[in-house]
Design a protein around this motif. Structure first.
Motif, PDB file in Angstrom:
ATOM      1  N   TYR A   1     -33.864   7.085-164.271  1.00 21.69           N
ATOM      2  CA  TYR A   1     -33.766   7.394-162.843  1.00 21.69           C
ATOM      3  C   TYR A   1     -32.595   8.346-162.607  1.00 21.69           C
ATOM      4  O   TYR A   1     -31.799   8.614-163.504  1.00 21.69           O
ATOM      5  N   PHE A   2     -32.482   8.857-161.362  1.00 22.00           N
ATOM      6  CA  PHE A   2     -31.278   9.604-160.978  1.00 22.00           C
ATOM      7  C   PHE A   2     -30.805   9.131-159.611  1.00 22.00           C
ATOM      8  O   PHE A   2     -31.512   8.406-158.915  1.00 22.00           O
ATOM      9  N   GLU A   3     -29.596   9.553-159.259  1.00 19.50           N
ATOM     10  CA  GLU A   3     -28.971   9.129-157.999  1.00 19.50           C
ATOM     11  C   GLU A   3     -28.706  10.359-157.131  1.00 19.50           C
ATOM     12  O   GLU A   3     -28.019  11.289-157.558  1.00 19.50           O
ATOM     13  N   ASP A   4     -29.265  10.352-155.928  1.00 19.85           N
ATOM     14  CA  ASP A   4     -28.961  11.392-154.941  1.00 19.85           C
ATOM     15  C   ASP A   4     -27.741  10.911-154.161  1.00 19.85           C
ATOM     16  O   ASP A   4     -27.806   9.932-153.410  1.00 19.85           O
ATOM     17  N   ARG A   5     -26.597  11.590-154.360  1.00 22.07           N
ATOM     18  CA  ARG A   5     -25.321  11.152-153.763  1.00 22.07           C
ATOM     19  C   ARG A   5     -25.069  11.778-152.392  1.00 22.07           C
ATOM     20  O   ARG A   5     -24.035  11.557-151.784  1.00 22.07           O
ATOM     21  N   ARG A   6     -26.023  12.555-151.901  1.00 21.22           N
ATOM     22  CA  ARG A   6     -25.791  13.297-150.655  1.00 21.22           C
ATOM     23  C   ARG A   6     -25.986  12.476-149.372  1.00 21.22           C
ATOM     24  O   ARG A   6     -25.286  12.717-148.387  1.00 21.22           O
ATOM     25  N   PRO A   7     -26.931  11.512-149.323  1.00 19.04           N
ATOM     26  CA  PRO A   7     -27.144  10.826-148.030  1.00 19.04           C
ATOM     27  C   PRO A   7     -25.884  10.128-147.517  1.00 19.04           C
ATOM     28  O   PRO A   7     -25.138   9.524-148.286  1.00 19.04           O
ATOM     29  N   SER A   8     -25.672  10.216-146.200  1.00 19.48           N
ATOM     30  CA  SER A   8     -24.504   9.569-145.603  1.00 19.48           C
ATOM     31  C   SER A   8     -24.854   8.126-145.244  1.00 19.48           C
ATOM     32  O   SER A   8     -26.027   7.743-145.176  1.00 19.48           O
ATOM     33  N   SER A   9     -23.819   7.335-144.983  1.00 22.71           N
ATOM     34  CA  SER A   9     -23.991   5.906-144.703  1.00 22.71           C
ATOM     35  C   SER A   9     -24.877   5.648-143.491  1.00 22.71           C
ATOM     36  O   SER A   9     -25.515   4.609-143.389  1.00 22.71           O
ATOM     37  N   ASN A  10     -24.934   6.615-142.539  1.00 25.37           N
ATOM     38  CA  ASN A  10     -25.733   6.395-141.331  1.00 25.37           C
ATOM     39  C   ASN A  10     -27.109   7.049-141.409  1.00 25.37           C
ATOM     40  O   ASN A  10     -27.797   7.194-140.411  1.00 25.37           O
ATOM     41  N   MET A  11     -27.524   7.435-142.617  1.00 26.84           N
ATOM     42  CA  MET A  11     -28.838   8.068-142.768  1.00 26.84           C
ATOM     43  C   MET A  11     -29.952   7.088-142.394  1.00 26.84           C
ATOM     44  O   MET A  11     -29.775   5.873-142.429  1.00 26.84           O
ATOM     45  N   ASP A  12     -31.123   7.643-142.054  1.00 28.40           N
ATOM     46  CA  ASP A  12     -32.302   6.815-141.840  1.00 28.40           C
ATOM     47  C   ASP A  12     -33.069   6.740-143.157  1.00 28.40           C
ATOM     48  O   ASP A  12     -33.570   7.751-143.633  1.00 28.40           O
ATOM     49  N   PRO A  13     -33.147   5.542-143.778  1.00 30.90           N
ATOM     50  CA  PRO A  13     -33.807   5.457-145.078  1.00 30.90           C
ATOM     51  C   PRO A  13     -35.272   5.884-145.055  1.00 30.90           C
ATOM     52  O   PRO A  13     -35.792   6.373-146.057  1.00 30.90           O
ATOM     53  N   TYR A  14     -35.946   5.718-143.890  1.00 28.00           N
ATOM     54  CA  TYR A  14     -37.329   6.200-143.802  1.00 28.00           C
ATOM     55  C   TYR A  14     -37.390   7.700-144.065  1.00 28.00           C
ATOM     56  O   TYR A  14     -38.272   8.198-144.773  1.00 28.00           O
ATOM     57  N   VAL A  15     -36.440   8.434-143.490  1.00 27.52           N
ATOM     58  CA  VAL A  15     -36.401   9.897-143.643  1.00 27.52           C
ATOM     59  C   VAL A  15     -36.047  10.273-145.081  1.00 27.52           C
ATOM     60  O   VAL A  15     -36.718  11.092-145.717  1.00 27.52           O
ATOM     61  N   VAL A  16     -34.982   9.651-145.613  1.00 27.93           N
ATOM     62  CA  VAL A  16     -34.463  10.047-146.927  1.00 27.93           C
ATOM     63  C   VAL A  16     -35.446   9.720-148.046  1.00 27.93           C
ATOM     64  O   VAL A  16     -35.765  10.572-148.879  1.00 27.93           O
ATOM     65  N   THR A  17     -35.965   8.494-148.069  1.00 34.74           N
ATOM     66  CA  THR A  17     -36.848   8.112-149.181  1.00 34.74           C
ATOM     67  C   THR A  17     -38.144   8.925-149.164  1.00 34.74           C
ATOM     68  O   THR A  17     -38.598   9.396-150.210  1.00 34.74           O
ATOM     69  N   SER A  18     -38.725   9.115-147.975  1.00 34.72           N
ATOM     70  CA  SER A  18     -39.996   9.853-147.913  1.00 34.72           C
ATOM     71  C   SER A  18     -39.791  11.330-148.249  1.00 34.72           C
ATOM     72  O   SER A  18     -40.641  11.959-148.873  1.00 34.72           O
ATOM     73  N   MET A  19     -38.629  11.863-147.873  1.00 35.03           N
ATOM     74  CA  MET A  19     -38.341  13.270-148.163  1.00 35.03           C
ATOM     75  C   MET A  19     -38.148  13.504-149.665  1.00 35.03           C
ATOM     76  O   MET A  19     -38.610  14.503-150.210  1.00 35.03           O
ATOM     77  N   ILE A  20     -37.461  12.560-150.322  1.00 30.75           N
ATOM     78  CA  ILE A  20     -37.276  12.679-151.778  1.00 30.75           C
ATOM     79  C   ILE A  20     -38.640  12.635-152.476  1.00 30.75           C
ATOM     80  O   ILE A  20     -38.934  13.444-153.353  1.00 30.75           O
ATOM     81  N   ALA A  21     -39.500  11.698-152.042  1.00 31.60           N
ATOM     82  CA  ALA A  21     -40.833  11.593-152.644  1.00 31.60           C
ATOM     83  C   ALA A  21     -41.654  12.851-152.379  1.00 31.60           C
ATOM     84  O   ALA A  21     -42.325  13.382-153.271  1.00 31.60           O
ATOM     85  N   GLU A  22     -41.577  13.339-151.142  1.00 36.64           N
ATOM     86  CA  GLU A  22     -42.347  14.540-150.768  1.00 36.64           C
ATOM     87  C   GLU A  22     -41.914  15.736-151.614  1.00 36.64           C
ATOM     88  O   GLU A  22     -42.746  16.455-152.176  1.00 36.64           O
ATOM     89  N   THR A  23     -40.600  15.952-151.714  1.00 37.44           N
ATOM     90  CA  THR A  23     -40.084  17.107-152.457  1.00 37.44           C
ATOM     91  C   THR A  23     -40.408  17.017-153.943  1.00 37.44           C
ATOM     92  O   THR A  23     -40.811  17.998-154.562  1.00 37.44           O
ATOM     93  N   THR A  24     -40.239  15.827-154.537  1.00 38.86           N
ATOM     94  CA  THR A  24     -40.362  15.709-155.989  1.00 38.86           C
ATOM     95  C   THR A  24     -41.800  15.494-156.461  1.00 38.86           C
ATOM     96  O   THR A  24     -42.146  15.850-157.588  1.00 38.86           O
ATOM     97  N   ILE A  25     -42.671  14.925-155.590  1.00 37.42           N
ATOM     98  CA  ILE A  25     -44.053  14.632-156.034  1.00 37.42           C
ATOM     99  C   ILE A  25     -45.061  15.562-155.375  1.00 37.42           C
ATOM    100  O   ILE A  25     -45.935  16.111-156.039  1.00 37.42           O
ATOM    101  N   LEU A  26     -44.958  15.746-154.057  1.00 38.40           N
ATOM    102  CA  LEU A  26     -46.016  16.485-153.342  1.00 38.40           C
ATOM    103  C   LEU A  26     -45.792  17.995-153.310  1.00 38.40           C
ATOM    104  O   LEU A  26     -46.757  18.751-153.202  1.00 38.40           O
ATOM    105  N   GLN A  27     -44.512  18.435-153.390  1.00 37.45           N
ATOM    106  CA  GLN A  27     -44.246  19.885-153.365  1.00 37.45           C
ATOM    107  C   GLN A  27     -44.692  20.497-154.692  1.00 37.45           C
ATOM    108  O   GLN A  27     -44.268  20.073-155.756  1.00 37.45           O
ATOM    109  N   LYS A  28     -45.564  21.478-154.592  1.00 38.25           N
ATOM    110  CA  LYS A  28     -45.991  22.151-155.815  1.00 38.25           C
ATOM    111  C   LYS A  28     -45.076  23.341-156.073  1.00 38.25           C
ATOM    112  O   LYS A  28     -44.782  24.093-155.142  1.00 38.25           O
ATOM    113  N   PRO A  29     -44.623  23.525-157.317  1.00 40.64           N
ATOM    114  CA  PRO A  29     -43.665  24.610-157.583  1.00 40.64           C
ATOM    115  C   PRO A  29     -44.291  25.985-157.338  1.00 40.64           C
ATOM    116  O   PRO A  29     -45.495  26.142-157.438  1.00 40.64           O
TER     117      PRO A  29
END
Length: 357
Positions: free
Chosen positions: A329-357
């Motif tokens: 696994y890896f760790e994304d150290r950028r999210p701040s303590s007040n982030m919305d986990p719905y936004v962050v987790t879905s965005m990571i999945a979208e970028t890494t799985i659904l975005q085609k290079p």
């Protein structure tokens, strides 16, 4: 509290009735404030889809105009209630207009769409979220355990520290830990953080949307416990100016391909995709994050994208174990303590799985 009041709070309803109390929880208009209200159900319910929808006055939470103020709560996840106990429950909800449209602060709806996409489901994304937070003294908004208007000794002895001069608020932290385990939240640990009065708990690894539901309910439980203790909870990313560590919500992530043989190559490709969308991710990773991501205090500068093995000054950190095993696994150290986990987790999945290079 009088002993009678205490007895009443701890009344066991199971002895005399089938009825249960359900505390409906939702996210308010700021996107980080939490609201809740309770209702009586005629019996136990284990499936959120069997719970009744409910409404609230959105004009009082900054989520609807006064002339059309009704917002509808859709129950999404059920947890055991550590406050009322018995068969009573906490219910994580999201919010919709009367016509069935998600309201603007409902970030769960879009996250659920992304995380239920067949390509994402096939990859079984695991998320582990490290929630840092600061305890503040109620009347002065100054960190718990700090001399009022003054400063404790510099950072160093406090991280995972022990002792009355190093660990401030452990009773709150331990109560929260046990309450989360009781609730059925996948909480994996706690520790004292680098700044005195600052602590962390970790959620996960949990699959897909459940990581975010669990984090929100864990935040709610913490807010309730600090309310009882007369202490204020802050998830501001940099509550105190100066030479003090900020607060983040580092998000650990892996997919099935990353966990299988050859996974390190998959991780490198995913990091490449994250680098291309760095600006978009930073913009979505929490309010006030620029005060924290300065390049000091174990962070990368927010305008720079860096990754490295075991590097806490990087945007993305890969663990030594992952490098050695060639998968993990890896760790994304950028999210701040007040982030919305719905936004962050879905965005990571979208970028890494659904975005085609």
């Amino acid at each position: 509290m009088s002993s009678l009041l205490s007895d009443l709070i701890n009344l066991n309803l199971l002895d005399i009735t089938e009825k249960v109390i359900a505390e409906y929880i939702w996210i308010g208009g700021s996107g980080i404030d939490m609201r809740s209200k309770a209702r009586t159900l005629s019996g136990s319910v284990n499936d959120p889809s069997k719970l009744p929808k409910w409404s609230y006055d959105g004009s009082s939470t900054g989520q609807a105009p006064g002339q059309d103020s009704e917002v509808i709560l859709y129950p999404q996840a059920i947890f055991k209630d550590p406050f009322r106990r018995g068969n009573n429950i906490l219910v994580m909800c999201d919010a919709y207009t009367a016509a069935g449209e998600p309201i603007p602060t409902n970030k769960r709806h879009n996250a659920a769409k992304i995380l239920s996409h067949p390509d994402v489901v096939a990859e079984e994304p695991w998320f582990g979220i490290e929630q840092e937070y600061t305890l503040l003294q109620k009347d002065v908004q100054w960190p718990f355990g700090w001399p009022i208007g003054g400063f404790p000794g510099p950072q160093g002895p406090y991280y995972c520290g022990t002792g009355a001069d190093k660990a401030f608020g452990r009773e709150i932290v331990d109560s929260h830990y046990k309450a989360c385990v009781y609730a059925g939240i996948n909480i994996t640990g706690i520790n004292g953080e680098v700044m005195p009065g600052q602590w962390e708990f970790q959620i996960g690894p949990s699959v897909g949307i459940s990581a975010s539901d669990e984090l929100w309910v864990a935040r709610y439980i913490l807010e309730r416990i600090t309310e009882i203790a007369g202490v204020v909870l802050s998830i501001d990313p940099q509550p105190i100016k100066g030479d003090w560590n900020g607060a983040g919500a580092h998000t650990n992530y892996s997919t099935k391909s990353m966990r299988n043989e050859g996974g390190f190559e998959v991780i490198k490709k995913a990091i490449g995709k994250l680098e291309k969308r760095h600006k978009e991710h930073i913009a979505a990773y929490g309010e006030g994050n620029e005060r924290r991501l300065t390049g000091q205090h174990e962070t990368a500068d927010m305008n720079t994208f860096l990754w490295g093995v075991a590097n806490r000054g990087a945007s993305i950190r890969v663990g030594r174990d992952t490098e050695k095993a060639g998968k993990g696994y890896f760790e994304d150290r950028r999210p701040s303590s007040n982030m919305d986990p719905y936004v962050v987790t879905s965005m990571i999945a979208e970028t890494t799985i659904l975005q085609k290079p």
